[in-house]
Write a protein that holds these residues in place. Sequence first.
Motif, short mmCIF file in Angstrom:
data_model
loop_
_atom_site.label_atom_id
_atom_site.label_comp_id
_atom_site.label_asym_id
_atom_site.label_seq_id
_atom_site.Cartn_x
_atom_site.Cartn_y
_atom_site.Cartn_z
N VAL A 217 -5.17 -6.95 6.22
CA VAL A 217 -5.71 -5.96 5.48
C VAL A 217 -5.94 -4.41 6.08
O VAL A 217 -5.67 -3.67 5.37
N ILE A 220 -2.57 -2.78 6.09
CA ILE A 220 -2.19 -2.42 4.88
C ILE A 220 -3.01 -0.84 4.22
O ILE A 220 -2.55 -0.12 3.75
N ALA A 221 -4.16 -1.22 4.49
CA ALA A 221 -5.27 -0.37 3.73
C ALA A 221 -5.54 0.91 4.59
O ALA A 221 -5.88 2.14 3.96
N ARG A 222 -5.58 0.81 6.00
CA ARG A 222 -6.39 1.84 6.72
C ARG A 222 -5.31 2.50 7.71
O ARG A 222 -4.70 3.48 7.84
N THR A 223 -4.75 1.34 8.81
CA THR A 223 -3.92 1.99 9.99
C THR A 223 -2.81 0.99 10.13
O THR A 223 -2.68 0.01 10.49
N PRO A 224 -1.56 1.56 9.21
CA PRO A 224 -0.31 0.92 9.39
C PRO A 224 0.12 0.96 10.94
O PRO A 224 -0.02 2.02 11.38
N PHE A 387 7.17 -4.73 10.09
CA PHE A 387 5.93 -5.52 9.56
C PHE A 387 5.85 -5.81 8.16
O PHE A 387 5.25 -6.82 8.07
N ALA A 427 -13.99 -1.69 9.14
CA ALA A 427 -14.07 -0.47 8.63
C ALA A 427 -15.47 0.63 8.89
O ALA A 427 -15.18 1.83 8.69
N ILE B 74 -6.97 9.00 11.39
CA ILE B 74 -5.83 8.09 10.94
C ILE B 74 -5.36 8.22 9.78
O ILE B 74 -6.12 8.39 8.73
N SER B 82 -0.77 0.98 -1.01
CA SER B 82 -1.61 -0.19 -0.29
C SER B 82 -2.27 -0.97 -1.25
O SER B 82 -2.44 -2.25 -1.23
#
Lengths: 498, 162
Positions: A217, A220-224, A387, A427, B74, B82
Motif C-alpha cells: 500500500v 502504491i500510495a506514497r513512495t513507489p 514492481f 504515514a 517524496i 494509485s
Amino acid sequence: MELFQQSFALVLQLDVIIALVAGGAFGLFLGAMPGLTATMALALLVPVTFFLPPVPALSLMLSAGSMAIFAGDLPGALLRIPGTPASAAYCEDTFRLTQGGCAELGLGLGLFASVIGGLVGSLILTFAAPMLARVALNFSSYEYFWLACLGLTCAALVSQSTPLKGVISLLLGLLVATVGLDSTTGYPRFTFGSVEMMGGISFIPAMIGMFAVAELVNSIARTPPVQGKPTQRIGSFSSNISKRVWKYRGHATRGSILGTLVGALPGAGADIAAWVSYAISKRLSKTPEQFGNGSEEGIVAASSANNSSIAGGWIPTLVFGIPGDSGAAIIIGVLYLKDLAPGPTLFLYKPEVLYAVFIAFFLANILLLFMGAVMIRLSTNILRVPFSVLAPLIMIFCVVGAFAMNNSYFGVGIMMAAGVVAFALKANDIPVAPAILGMVLGGLLEKTFLTSMVKANGDPLMFFSRPIAASLGIITLALWGLQLWSSWKKRQRLTQTG
Amino acid sequence: MLTKNLIWSVVLMILAGSVFYIARGFPTLPKQAVGAGTFPMLIAVLLGLSGLLLGLSELFSARPDPVADAASGIPAPPLSQSIPALLALGAVPLSCAYLSGPIGFTLAAAMPTTAFMLALRRSRPIQTAILCFGFCALIFWAFTKGLLVPLAPGIFRTVIGI
C-alpha cells in the motif's frame, strides 16, 4: 557428543537441505528487490512452515533471513538503491566502487564479510544461548516481567522515530495482545461476541499484513520503489578478494561481534547494527575521508555487522522468548506453531532441535558464499523484474498465507486490517516494529505482571526483591529516566535558542 | 489546520477512553485487586497520556511537522494511478473470500490480480491475464496438493479431480 550426533542427524536430511537452499533463493530474490525487505520475505514464508517439521521450517526461515540481508547490497551497488534498510549504511561505498568499474570488488567484499559475520554470529549464538538459558532457568515472574519491560523499552526508544511515537506504537501492540480470552479469569476481552476473536488476534496474519500488505500500500500510495535497469557487466571474482578480506579481518571481526550484540538488543535490527559498525569503523579508521567514497573498510565492517545481527537476534528469542527484531518476532510465531515455546526450558526438553538449528545457521552461511556468488552474477537480470509484476503476485501469496493459518478467511480480514493500520502508522511516522514487539510480548508481560502482583500481595517493592530482577528493573527505569532527562534538556536548549 | 499528529492525538484519546470504559466491567481475581481489566486499563491510561502528550507537543511546538516535511520530499504517485491500484489491491482478498466458493480460488484470485497488475502498469491485457491465471493456478496447485490447504477448486473440481 551424543546430542551433537542427534542434531547432525536432524540437519543432514534432504528436506532440511532443500529448505536451506529454497529459503536462501527466496531470500536472495526478495532481498534484492528494492522496497521488499528481509522481514517481508520471512512473513511470506510463514505459511510454508505450517506443513514442515520444526528443523526444516526453522532452517527455511533462517536461511531466507540471512541471505535477504546480503541481497540488499545488490541494488545498492548497481542502482544506488539499498534493497533492504540494512544495506543503506554502505550503499554509497559499493555504488562508488561500481562506478569505478569494480562492482565485483564491492559485492565480493560484502559477500565475504556477510559470510564471516554470519559464521561469527552463529558461533556466539551456539555458545551464548545455552549459557544464558542455564541462568534463565532460575528466573521467576519478577525477572521475566522486567526482561519483557526492558525489551519493550529498547524497542520503543531505539526506534528511528521520536520516542513518544515509539511508545504509542508499543502501547497499540500491547492493546492488541489483550484481545481474546484472559488467561487468568477466562473472561473474553474486546471480542464483541465474535467466537473467532476468542483466541486473540492471530499473530501471523497480522504480521503478514503489517510487513507485506502495508509495504505494498505504501509503495502504491506514497513512495513507489525506485527502479532502474542496471547496465553494468559483472565479471567473476578475482583471487585478490580473499586477500583484501584478510587485510580487513579486524574490521570483519569487530563488525561481527558488534552486530551480534546489537542484534541481541530488542528493537535494534540489522540496519542499526550496520550503521553502528560503519560509524565506529569510520571513527577508528586512518582514512575516514574514504567513507562514503568507496571505502572497503566500511563495506566489510557494516556487511559483517548486519549479517551477524541475524544470529544475535535469535539469542533473546530462543532463551527468553523476547524477539531481537521484527524478523525474530516472526520466528517466535513459527516456534509456537511448531510447539516449541521459546524459553530456557526449550534447552532442557528439545536441545537436539536447538542444536540442529545452530548447525543450520552455519550451513546457511556457508551456502550464502556459493548462492551469493551466483546471485551476484545474475543480479543485473533479476533487478529488471518490475514492481508492477511482483506486487500482485505478493498480494496473492499474502492472501493464501493468511488463509492457510486457520483455513479461514477471518485471517485474511485480520491481515488486511493490520495492513491498513500499519500503513496509517507509517504515514504518520509512527514506527511499526514496537507494535509488533508489543503484540508478541503483551501476553508474557501481562501474565508475569499479574502473577507477580498476586505473589507480592500488591506490594510494588517486591518487584525489586531478587538481585537480577532488581538489576533489570533499575536498568529499565534508568533508560526511561535518561530518555526523559535528554528530552527535557533538548526542549530547554530549544527554548534558549528561541 | 489540523495536523496529522493532532488527529492521531484525538483518535488515541478516544480509543484509550473506550478501552478504559469497557475494561472497567471486567472481573477481578477472587480476593485480589487485580484481574482481567487491570492490564488493559493500565495500557489505556498510558495510551491516553501518550495521545495527550502528542497533541500538546504539536500545539506548543514551533517546529514544523516532521511528517509533513518528510512527505513533502517524496513525490507521491498521482491519485489517478494509485486509487485504481489500491482498489484492485483491496479487491484481491474480497474476491478470494466471496467468489472462491462459487468459481474456485484460481479464477477468483486471477481476476483481481490481473486488474491490479494492469492498474500498476499499462501492459497487454491478454498476456497479463495469462500470467496471473498461471501464477494463481500454480499457487492453488502448490497449496492444495503440496501443503494440503483446502483452497476451493470451484468450477475446476472435475478438471483436477479434487
